[in-house]
Every structure is written in C-alpha cells, then in structure tokens.
Design an enzyme around this catalytic site. Structure first.
Site, PDB file in Angstrom:
ATOM      1  N   HIS A 113       0.701  -1.638   0.255  1.00 56.88           N
ATOM      2  CA  HIS A 113       0.111  -0.176   0.092  1.00 56.88           C
ATOM      3  C   HIS A 113       0.707   1.347  -0.189  1.00 56.88           C
ATOM      4  O   HIS A 113       2.486   1.332   0.946  1.00 56.88           O
ATOM      5  CB  HIS A 113      -0.974   0.111   1.468  1.00 56.88           C
ATOM      6  CG  HIS A 113      -1.984   0.981   1.380  1.00 56.88           C
ATOM      7  ND1 HIS A 113      -1.293   2.718   2.163  1.00 56.88           N
ATOM      8  CD2 HIS A 113      -3.550   1.172   1.214  1.00 56.88           C
ATOM      9  CE1 HIS A 113      -2.718   3.444   1.416  1.00 56.88           C
ATOM     10  NE2 HIS A 113      -3.512   2.222   1.091  1.00 56.88           N
ATOM     11  N   LYS A 151       1.927   2.780   3.013  1.00 60.92           N
ATOM     12  CA  LYS A 151       3.281   1.619   3.844  1.00 60.92           C
ATOM     13  C   LYS A 151       4.502   1.401   2.809  1.00 60.92           C
ATOM     14  O   LYS A 151       5.268   1.067   4.155  1.00 60.92           O
ATOM     15  CB  LYS A 151       1.800   0.303   4.314  1.00 60.92           C
ATOM     16  CG  LYS A 151       1.611   0.150   5.446  1.00 60.92           C
ATOM     17  CD  LYS A 151       1.754   0.248   6.638  1.00 60.92           C
ATOM     18  CE  LYS A 151       1.382   0.999   7.230  1.00 60.92           C
ATOM     19  NZ  LYS A 151       2.275   1.122   8.660  1.00 60.92           N
ATOM     20  N   GLU A 204      13.991  15.853   9.709  1.00 60.67           N
ATOM     21  CA  GLU A 204      15.245  16.222  10.842  1.00 60.67           C
ATOM     22  C   GLU A 204      16.463  14.664  11.627  1.00 60.67           C
ATOM     23  O   GLU A 204      15.556  14.476  11.459  1.00 60.67           O
ATOM     24  CB  GLU A 204      14.798  17.463  11.306  1.00 60.67           C
ATOM     25  CG  GLU A 204      13.876  18.815  11.240  1.00 60.67           C
ATOM     26  CD  GLU A 204      12.922  17.902  10.950  1.00 60.67           C
ATOM     27  OE1 GLU A 204      12.535  18.305  10.293  1.00 60.67           O
ATOM     28  OE2 GLU A 204      12.158  17.455  11.518  1.00 60.67           O
ATOM     29  N   PHE A 226      -8.281  -3.673 -10.435  1.00 57.76           N
ATOM     30  CA  PHE A 226      -7.476  -4.095  -9.718  1.00 57.76           C
ATOM     31  C   PHE A 226      -6.029  -3.777 -10.490  1.00 57.76           C
ATOM     32  O   PHE A 226      -4.863  -4.499  -9.727  1.00 57.76           O
ATOM     33  CB  PHE A 226      -7.328  -4.222  -7.928  1.00 57.76           C
ATOM     34  CG  PHE A 226      -6.061  -3.218  -7.598  1.00 57.76           C
ATOM     35  CD1 PHE A 226      -5.338  -2.061  -7.650  1.00 57.76           C
ATOM     36  CD2 PHE A 226      -6.685  -3.829  -5.706  1.00 57.76           C
ATOM     37  CE1 PHE A 226      -4.964  -1.768  -6.633  1.00 57.76           C
ATOM     38  CE2 PHE A 226      -5.386  -3.166  -4.846  1.00 57.76           C
ATOM     39  CZ  PHE A 226      -5.028  -2.341  -5.119  1.00 57.76           C
ATOM     40  N   LYS A 263      -1.660   5.925   8.341  1.00 54.01           N
ATOM     41  CA  LYS A 263      -2.602   4.463   9.135  1.00 54.01           C
ATOM     42  C   LYS A 263      -2.320   4.377  10.472  1.00 54.01           C
ATOM     43  O   LYS A 263      -1.755   3.019  10.226  1.00 54.01           O
ATOM     44  CB  LYS A 263      -1.873   3.063   7.937  1.00 54.01           C
ATOM     45  CG  LYS A 263      -2.108   3.479   6.625  1.00 54.01           C
ATOM     46  CD  LYS A 263      -3.779   3.882   6.686  1.00 54.01           C
ATOM     47  CE  LYS A 263      -3.877   3.326   4.670  1.00 54.01           C
ATOM     48  NZ  LYS A 263      -4.086   5.177   4.087  1.00 54.01           N
TER      49      LYS A 263
END
Length: 402
Positions: free
Chosen positions: A16, A19, A57, A244, A259
């Site tokens: 995903h 992710k 950073e 898909f 997430k």
C-alpha cells in the site's frame, strides 16, 4: 459495553502506498541507529508515480554532523531506499525500484528541540515532544489483540508470503483487507463480512482467472479465521470495484504516518494522534505507545483484566510523565487505581521516563523496519524485535499487587 454488536477493522499490505512510505522512513531510522544508537531522526517519505522524496530532521554521529554529510552517506541512503522498494516487490512501469527518481531533503535537527530533549547537568533527558499515547490489550486472540484487526493483518501477511514465494504469482504488492465480526457478550461469534482488495496481474478481473483469484482469497480467509466464525452467511467482497491492476504509489500517493489505526488497534482503542514510523525512540509518540502496549498486554496476560487501556502524557523537554491512566473497562480483578500504583512502583520501568522506557525495552537499536507493515502490536517478539510484546512483567505486577 453492549452485549451484541458488529465491529470492523481494516489492514493494508506492505505494498500500500502509505505503507511503502512507512517502511522507507523506518529503513532510514534503522540505518542511522545502526551507525549511532543515540541518533535523532524524524524522517517523512512521499511516494508517487516513479518518485520517492525524503524530508525531515536528523542528527547522527559519523553520518551527518555540523551540517555536513559524511562521504558516501547520501549514496548509502539512496541504496537503502531502493532496496526497500525492491524487497516489497515493485518492478512496475509506474513504480520500479531501479528507475524511480529519488530526492533527499533531510537536514539537521533544530537546536531548540535538541536542547529540550538532551540530558545536561542535573537535567534528565526530556520527551521529544508533548502528547498523549495509548496502549491496549484484550483477550480476544492469543496475541491479546482485537480479533477484527488481528485477522485483517494475518490475511494480508499470508497473501504477501504467497506472493513472495511464488505460490500466488497473480498477486501484486498493493492490497487491503477488512473483517467484520459479530460479538456477543464481548466475544466474537461470527464473521459477517470479509473485504479483500488486491492488486493483480492482467486478466485476473474476469472469467476463470477471476474465479481463481476469488477462490484463493477465500482459501486464505479459511486458513486464518477460526472455522467457527465462518459460515454460508459470511459475505465476501473480493475486489468489489472490478479491475485492480494499477496500484501502489502509481495508483495513489503515499505518505508516512497515514495509517495510525492500522498500526495500532483497528479502532478498538483510543489513539493519541501521533504516528510511529520515521521517528527515533526519543519521540514519545513511538516509545510511550510501545510501553503502554507492553503494560496493557502484561496486565491482561497476568489475568488482572480481560481488557485494558492505558494512557500516558508528556511535555516536550520534560522527563517525567504528566499522567498515567489505567482503565480495565469493568473487567479488572483489582481496582484500576491499584494497578496504576503498582506500575509506578516497579523500578525497572525507570519511572516511565523516555530514557527509562528505551532502556527497559532496548529501543535504541535498528529494529523498526519490521514494524512498518502488518501492525506494530500483536507481533511475535524475536531477538531484539518487538520487545514491547514480551510478557515478562507479569510476575512484577503480581508481586506489586500482593
């Protein structure tokens, strides 16, 4: 709690786009901690079509000091990013580990943040930020996790393993799952709906190939969920939009930290709002969320409660937590106030200061890439990985409450 209700949690796969970003950010955390256990990292990642961008950073001895990168450091960072994308399995025209464009905009940590966090003189190391963090555990599964989330994760983990092994060559990296269970008296008794959307090879959206994909997914679900939860009444929604094929960062931009409910408890418990990935363990968004899970899990494992929520709060630059709150949701065998006092009396926890947490759990190590997909909690502690999933505080809690 209501005696009868439906509850749903979702998970997303390692492919995903959000992710992918989380895993890249935690790859950078691991890289810097491997060079300097006291490194400071706040790394955000953007992924989109054929592009990965890092920003944030850092402070890391031997890698970035006095505003300068060490020789070879930038090449090492880029190689780590590309290898992460390769490991996930992206070799597509819209996102390919070899040909994507990489940009690094990491820079030095703010001196004003550093002076608040670093220990100096009589000042203990302070929290890396203000905030509230929650931990949770329940007895719905052997992993002491909410069942809806636990099963959602495990469905996608199995599919990813089959994709990597070649057992399911028609699968591509991007996927999502969702599990709805019916509960009676707080216990899951039936799976009412299963949703799985998975990126697939061309042609697996019609005819015999589509039927093969659907049969495969149903087989995975049957392997993961207890048979008693599944029946002819269970609804399946497999790739409900149809095709898909375009997925991952090519199908939708990804960002680190989007997430947080997938990462934690699937909506079954509160969340303080801070993401985990890309942050070194001085950031209490990460380390305090880990210690609260550790405490909640050990409370349930000790038989002190069937469900437990714990909250901690911190101020930036201040070492001592501002508050500790325990709620066993009416399932506790002793009062919640007694459990709070017991936690505060256990010396090995170091007063739940940022350094005390990191010392007890051993967090200043490159252990974070594994956390960035399929949940930070409910995982198996192995070696240095997932130390907050250990149940080695059970005896201490029982002794403190004796």
């Amino acid at each position: 709690m209501r005696s009868s209700y439906l509850f749903t949690s979702e998970s997303v796969s390692e492919g995903h786009p959000d992710k992918v970003s989380d895993q890249i950010s935690d790859t950078i955390v691991d890289l810097f901690l491997s060079k300097d256990p006291e490194a400071r990292i706040a790394c955000e990642t953007l992924t989109t079509t054929q592009l990965v961008v890092l920003a944030g950073e850092i402070r890391c001895k031997g890698v970035y000091e006095n505003g300068q990168w060490a020789p070879g450091a930038l090449d090492e960072i880029e190689a780590a990013v590309r290898n992460t994308v390769k490991d996930i399995g992206y070799e597509q025209d819209g996102f390919h580990w070899q040909t994507l464009t990489f940009e690094n905009h990491l820079h030095g940590q703010s001196a004003h943040i550093a002076q608040g966090v670093d220990a100096s003189g009589n000042k203990d190391e302070g929290a890396g930020d203000q905030g509230i963090m929650f931990g949770f555990a329940c007895d719905e599964t052997p992993d002491l996790m909410p069942a809806t989330l636990d099963y959602s994760h495990k469905i996608l983990e199995r599919m990813a393993a089959d994709r990597h092994s070649g057992a399911a060559p028609f699968l591509e990296p991007d996927a999502k799952s969702q599990v709805t269970l019916r509960f009676e008296n707080g216990t899951p008794v039936a799976a009412t709906a299963i949703v799985v959307s998975t990126q697939h090879a061309p042609g697996y959206d019609a005819g015999e190939k589509e039927a093969q994909l659907h049969a495969y997914v149903k087989g995975v679900v049957a392997d993961i969920l207890p048979a008693a939860l599944l029946s002819d009444a269970t609804e399946y929604h497999i790739n409900p939009t149809g095709s898909f094929e375009i997925g991952g960062p090519d199908g939708d931009a990804g960002l680190t930290g989007r997430k947080i409910i997938v990462d934690t408890y699937g909506g079954a418990a509160p969340h303080g709002g801070g993401a985990f990935s890309g942050k070194d363990p001085t950031k209490v968004d990460r380390s305090a969320a880990y210690i609260t899970r550790y405490l909640a899990k050990n409370i349930v494992a000790a038989g002190l409660a069937k469900r437990c929520t714990i909250q901690l709060a911190y101020a930036i630059g201040v070492s001592k937590p501002l508050s500790l709150y325990v709620d066993t949701h009416g399932t506790g065998t002793v009062g919640d106030d007694r459990i709070e006092a017991a936690i505060q009396s256990i010396g090995k926890l170091g007063g739940l200061t940022p350094r005390g947490i990191r010392t007890h759990l051993g967090l200043n190590k490159p252990i974070y890439r594994k956390t960035a997909a399929y949940g930070h909690f409910g995982r198996k502690p192995e070696g240095d990985s997932f130390p907050w999933e250990r149940t080695d505080l059970v005896d201490d809690l029982k002794a403190a409450l004796a």
